[in-house]
Design an enzyme around this catalytic site. Structure first.
Site: not given
Ligand code: HEM
Ligand code: CU
Ligand code: CU
Lengths: 47, 567, 166
Positions: B241, B245, B392-394, B455-456
């Site tokens: 968490h 921050y 949310h986190f995007h 998710r995931r």
């Molecule tokens: C081109 C831009 C991006 C696209 C299209 C994108 C798309 C996605 C998608 C579709 C997922 C979900 C995958 C799933 O739950 O199966 C995901 C997960 C995630 N994304 Fe992105 N994302 C982008 C950029 C970013 C950026 C800039 C960050 C952070 C600074 C980020 C951080 C994350 C994180 C932490 C997860 C979770 C991974 C996990 O569940 O282990 N993403 N993204």
């Molecule tokens: Cu938190």
């Protein structure tokens, strides 16, 4: 407490800020409330 | 020394502050290298974003990537690690290498330490990259056991964290020396906020440090037969968490102490800005159970306590919203904006850095709302581990933070390289591309999550996807592709900028530094003292985490052997 | 020069900002109250520590040795569900409409998730722990329970169904 500090700009009232934040707070309350209603409608987990 | 009378007298700072400070060549190089690694990570990590988004819409491009990439999950591990951990951490250490010397008007006290930290951090990254690329660590960025990565993955992560600690020590020493030399002077907010962020990080990362060193590393080396998965989740979220921050506060440093200057405004309240930073330090660690609301091994009472503390930590963000917007309003009005909202279009939206940070703020409103939903105790049952969460986190780390960092990069990279920004109009467009892509992507992810999509999960392969999800998975893909265009434009603009001919020094952007409406010397001293806040921080962690940590450690049962051949 | 010689400046807060601070606190307190009511008065609770098991033996001894549904009393059911890569055992659960069912879920290998469509049943499934929640099946139909935690290559295929009969 001493009255509002006078600064070189004279009095500045952030009314626009308040307006923006009121919109935010209302959006927050509405969206939060809508998810809360989903929760309540889906029923108890330990009846 | 003048006494404070009822109104305007300001106690003069006992030591005069130099008007400016030019970063040394070595400081610039350190900033530059940190940011270079960050941008490369963002670039590579983001390649997988659109692949994931398209997969959800049943456009499966993964077969084309064989044998480089074995699976969706290997890609997702790269995406999470490179974007959420590497892009952020390296950008932050780079940014603070600029803010701290600049705000304190003195060189880094121990630049060798900062170099050492950067090198350790980078070696750690390379070490962790090898097993991930060899598909030996497809455990996602949360590496929940008993999924077991190759031990080099854990070693690498540890080195990244330790490297960032060492860079932090370089910052602390610099700040400490300044403090000694400037008794009675309010520490510059820009430096204070930066150092508080690093201290928060130091405390927060003790969780994963203990997790890796006492459980995962010995276990992956075969020294331990099993681990306790529930305990490891507790360790992980102790760090997980406050991690958010750690990402967010550097953006706040920019919003509070730089952005007002960039919009011709002033910081509305120095005192409340400091108060917010201290509250983040105080409150941001003992909330980790809000990520474990649906964990079986944590008593609901502790979950509830952490829920209430999470509401408390929302307060300094609410405060930040006011102070930052009011500072913008000061600027917008100075630029001729009239009426309740007229100051908003009067802001310099055509300046890429400003544009990006304003858009970041707007998306953060939405992300913040989602965050309060997630944090709301049993309301979490509706959204936990659904696609709502990536939605949310995007909005938060991938928009509020990432767009702000891009905006900072648009003046910082020219500043440290002595160039001017290439194609500033395109840079503004790049921000809007991200904004629009993200609105589509995040809306779709939130909605499909509410319909129950996990998710995931590569939903394109899932046998249970109903027709009602498909409009939203389709929009996820559209948004994802637009976002990808946004990343590429950013990387190209930064690269071309760096490769340009050096510009005349007068054209190179200066470091923006906002003044406060009220002299910081009028800020109460308790908002500029470390001891009480540090003591309170440690005390609250002991109270709100101590009993459960002790209980879970005392009842540890290391019965889970590792699984390392199931992906 | 000691700080005590100078009267300390006190914290000055703009009127509008103070108003916002109060509004923010009221809003957050309202949310806190609402979730407390949902928990205490409406029975919408989170999973609590239930039972510790050994994931290496849980499939052969104890209640999970024979996973499945049992009728405890008319309209009262319990189900023991084993999660493993990449399926739930049993895959299908049938109960009549209007009955109340308590779900006990554990894992014998890695972490899994358990979310039952259209209800508030949402839990992590963690080896060594048993997750438990209860609900009342009001509407007939077929509801999927889906694994929502990454658990290896077959994760996306991991789900089961609960059938509520007339
Ligand atoms: C081109 C831009 C991006 C696209 C299209 C994108 C798309 C996605 C998608 C579709 C997922 C979900 C995958 C799933 O739950 O199966 C995901 C997960 C995630 N994304 Fe992105 N994302 C982008 C950029 C970013 C950026 C800039 C960050 C952070 C600074 C980020 C951080 C994350 C994180 C932490 C997860 C979770 C991974 C996990 O569940 O282990 N993403 N993204
Ligand atoms: Cu938190
Ligand atoms: Cu799974």
């Amino acid at each position: 407490m001493a009255g509002p500090e006078s600064h070189s700009e004279g009095e500045f009232h952030p009314r626009g800020t308040v307006a923006v934040l009121v919109i935010f707070a209302v959006t927050l309350a509405v969206l939060w409330g809508s998810i809360y209603l989903i929760l309540v409608s889906q029923g108890a987990t330990m009846p | 020394m003048t006494a404070i009378t009822s109104t305007t007298a300001v106690p003069a700072a006992p030591v005069a502050r130099p008007a400016t400070y030019a970063l040394s060549a070595t400081e610039k190089r350190l900033v530059g290298l940190n940011v270079l690694v960050a941008v490369l990570a963002l670039f590579i990590g983001s390649l997988f974003g659109p692949l994931q988004a398209l997969e959800h819409a049943r456009v499966d491009l993964y077969p084309l990537l064989q044998p480089l990439l074995k699976s969706y999950y290997q890609g997702l591990t790269l995406h999470g690690v490179l974007n959420a951990l590497v892009w952020t951490t390296f950008f932050i250490t780079g940014f603070f290498t600029l803010t701290i010397p600049f705000a304190l008007r003195r060189p880094l006290a121990a630049p060798k330490l900062n170099w050492a930290g950067f090198i350790v951090q980078t070696l750690g990254l390379l070490t962790a990259a090898v097993p991930i690329l060899l598909n030996q660590a497809s455990v996602l960025y949360t590496f929940y056991p008993p999924l077991q990565a190759h031990f080099t993955f854990y070693v690498g992560l540890t080195l990244v964290v330790v490297g960032s600690w060492i860079q932090g020590y370089g910052f602390y020493i610099t700040f400490y020396r300044w403090r000694k030399d400037n008794p009675g002077v309010r520490s510059p907010l820009m430096a204070l906020g930066s150092v508080i962020t690093m201290v928060l990080w130091q405390i927060a990362t003790l969780g994963v440090a203990v997790e890796i060193l006492t459980q995962l590393l010995p276990w992956s080396l075969g020294l331990l037969k099993g681990v306790d998965p529930q305990l490891n989740r507790t360790y992980f979220w102790f760090t997980g968490h406050p991690l958010v921050y750690f990402w967010l506060l550097p953006a706040y440093v920019s919003w509070y102490t730089m952005l007002p200057k960039q919009v011709d405004g002033k910081l509305f309240s120095d005192a409340l800005a400091r108060f917010a930073f201290w509250l983040f330090l105080f409150l941001s660690v003992p909330l980790g159970f809000h990520h474990q609301y649906v964990d079986p091994g944590v008593p609901p009472m502790w979950k509830y306590i952490h829920a209430i503390l999470t509401y408390a930590v929302a307060f300094p963000s609410m405060l930040t919203a006011f102070t930052v917007i009011a500072s913008l309003e000061v600027g917008g009005r100075a630029r001729g904006g009239k009426g309740l909202f007229g100051w908003i279009p009067a802001l310099p939206w055509r300046t890429p850095s400003v544009n990006h940070q304003l858009l970041a703020g707007i998306l953060f409103f939405l992300g913040g709302i989602g965050g309060i939903v997630n944090a709301s105790y049993n309301v979490n049952l509706v959204v936990h581990n659904t696609a709502w969460v990536p939605g949310h986190f995007h909005l938060t780390v991938a928009s509020a933070v990432t767009l702000s960092f891009m905006g900072i990069a648009y003046w910082m990279v020219p500043h440290i390289t002595g160039r001017t920004l290439w194609a500033p109009k395109l840079a503004v467009i790049q921000g809007w591309v991200w904004f629009v892509g993200m609105l589509i992507f995040a809306t779709a992810q939130h909605r499909v999550g509410l319909l129950g999509a996990p998710r995931r999960t590569p939903l394109g392969q899932a046998p249970y996807v109903p027709a009602s999800w498909q409009p939203w998975t389709f929009l996820t893909a559209i948004g994802g592709v637009i976002l990808f265009v946004g990343v590429i434009l950013f990387v190209v603009i930064i690269l071309v900028t760096v490769l340009r001919k050096p510009a005349h020094p007068s054209q190179v952007p200066a470091i923006p530094e906002a003044e406060a409406l009220q002299d910081p010397q009028l800020t109460p001293a308790w908002l500029d003292r470390w001891a009480p806040w540090l003591v309170a921080t440690v005390a609250l962690i002991l109270i709100a985490y101590g009993p459960q940590l002790i209980y879970q450690i005392a009842n540890m049962s290391n019965t889970s052997p590792g699984f390392n051949n199931i992906w | 020069m000691t700080p005590s010689q100078t009267p300390q400046p006190s914290l000055q807060i703009d009127r509008y900002e103070r108003g916002w601070m109060i509004a923010a606190i009221v809003l957050l307190a309202t949310f806190a109250l609402a979730v407390t009511v949902a928990g205490a008065a409406m029975g919408i609770q989170l999973p609590a520590p239930e039972l510790r098991v050994n994931p290496q033996t849980v499939a052969s001894e104890g209640p999970f040795a024979q996973p499945g549904v049992r009728e405890l009393a008319p309209g009262r059911y319990e189900a023991y569900i084993m999660s493993q890569t990449w399926l739930f055992i049993p895959r299908e659960i049938k109960i009549p409409k209007g009955s109340e069912i308590t779900l006990y879920v554990t894992s014998k290998d890695v972490q899994h998730g358990f979310k039952l469509e259209g209800t508030n049943i949402n839990m992590m499934v963690i080896p060594g722990q048993v997750s438990r929640l209860t609900f009342r099946a009001e509407k007939p139909g077929t509801y999927n329970f889906i694994c929502h935690e990454y658990c290896g290559l077959g994760h996306a295929a991991m789900f089961g169904t609960l059938i509520v009969t007339e």
